[in-house]
Design a protein around this motif. Sequence first.
Motif, PDB file in Angstrom:
ATOM      1  N   MET A   1     -12.056   5.864  -7.825  1.00 44.93           N
ATOM      2  CA  MET A   1     -11.517   4.543  -7.604  1.00 44.93           C
ATOM      3  C   MET A   1     -12.422   3.835  -6.603  1.00 44.93           C
ATOM      4  N   GLU A   2     -12.788   2.613  -6.942  1.00 47.35           N
ATOM      5  CA  GLU A   2     -13.623   1.829  -6.043  1.00 47.35           C
ATOM      6  C   GLU A   2     -13.219   0.366  -6.125  1.00 47.35           C
ATOM      7  N   ILE A   3     -13.097  -0.263  -4.959  1.00 45.11           N
ATOM      8  CA  ILE A   3     -12.761  -1.680  -4.881  1.00 45.11           C
ATOM      9  C   ILE A   3     -13.792  -2.350  -3.971  1.00 45.11           C
ATOM     10  N   LYS A   4     -14.292  -3.485  -4.426  1.00 44.47           N
ATOM     11  CA  LYS A   4     -15.221  -4.279  -3.620  1.00 44.47           C
ATOM     12  C   LYS A   4     -14.513  -5.559  -3.221  1.00 44.47           C
TER      13      LYS A   4
ATOM     14  N   PHE B   1     -14.424   0.004  -0.796  1.00 43.30           N
ATOM     15  CA  PHE B   1     -13.386   0.995  -0.516  1.00 43.30           C
ATOM     16  C   PHE B   1     -13.462   2.004  -1.648  1.00 43.30           C
ATOM     17  N   SER B   2     -13.609   3.283  -1.326  1.00 44.60           N
ATOM     18  CA  SER B   2     -13.821   4.267  -2.381  1.00 44.60           C
ATOM     19  C   SER B   2     -13.213   5.621  -2.042  1.00 44.60           C
ATOM     20  N   ASP B   3     -12.815   6.333  -3.094  1.00 45.37           N
ATOM     21  CA  ASP B   3     -12.346   7.717  -2.941  1.00 45.37           C
ATOM     22  C   ASP B   3     -13.433   8.712  -3.329  1.00 45.37           C
TER      23      ASP B   3
ATOM     24  N   LEU C   1      -8.458  14.911   0.116  1.00 38.20           N
ATOM     25  CA  LEU C   1      -8.650  13.701  -0.678  1.00 38.20           C
ATOM     26  C   LEU C   1      -9.069  12.620   0.318  1.00 38.20           C
ATOM     27  N   CYS C   2     -10.332  12.220   0.258  1.00 33.59           N
ATOM     28  CA  CYS C   2     -10.902  11.332   1.267  1.00 33.59           C
ATOM     29  C   CYS C   2     -11.164   9.933   0.731  1.00 33.59           C
ATOM     30  N   PHE C   3     -11.125   8.990   1.654  1.00 31.62           N
ATOM     31  CA  PHE C   3     -11.375   7.588   1.343  1.00 31.62           C
ATOM     32  C   PHE C   3     -12.328   7.034   2.386  1.00 31.62           C
ATOM     33  N   GLY C   4     -13.266   6.235   1.935  1.00 23.87           N
ATOM     34  CA  GLY C   4     -14.200   5.608   2.851  1.00 23.87           C
ATOM     35  C   GLY C   4     -14.211   4.105   2.689  1.00 23.87           C
ATOM     36  N   VAL C   5     -14.586   3.438   3.756  1.00 22.71           N
ATOM     37  CA  VAL C   5     -14.824   1.999   3.757  1.00 22.71           C
ATOM     38  C   VAL C   5     -16.286   1.839   4.149  1.00 22.71           C
TER      39      VAL C   5
END
Length: 147
Positions: A1-4, A10-12, A49-53
């Motif tokens: 999943m990725e949102i710009k 923002f991505s997992d 389960l990680c998420f980054g900005v």
Amino acid sequence: MEIKENGFIFSDDSNLIDVNAVHHYLSTQSYWAKGIPLALVQKSIFNSLCFGVYKDGKQAGFARWVTDRATFAYLCDVYIEEEFRGLGLSKKLMSLMMFHQDLQGLRTYTLGTLDAHGLYEQYGFKALAYPERRMEIIVKDIYQPKG
């Protein structure tokens, strides 16, 4: 999943995580993991389960869930770098995470915080309903040198 959005990603995708940047923040700036060794940060990322900005290829924020993806998830290591605070990134990150497919239908979502209660309450978190049912072991200053 990725949102710009607004120049941020923002991505997992754990492959995008700058482990050294996350380690630097956690080991030097966080109140909960001061002094944590790099190897432990690497292991925690691998097993969560990680998420980054990200902004211009730089790690602007991070969060991870310790979860079985079936019944339970514990949110931890949440941060936004100082230079990016005040832009609503933590709210966007929380929204992304709370609607992530691997975190749907769980029985328990939990976290610990010293100062971000207001943020987490917006996503349904509350004080423990049954604190008498919870127990813990806390090893204080585990990452600090002995002596």
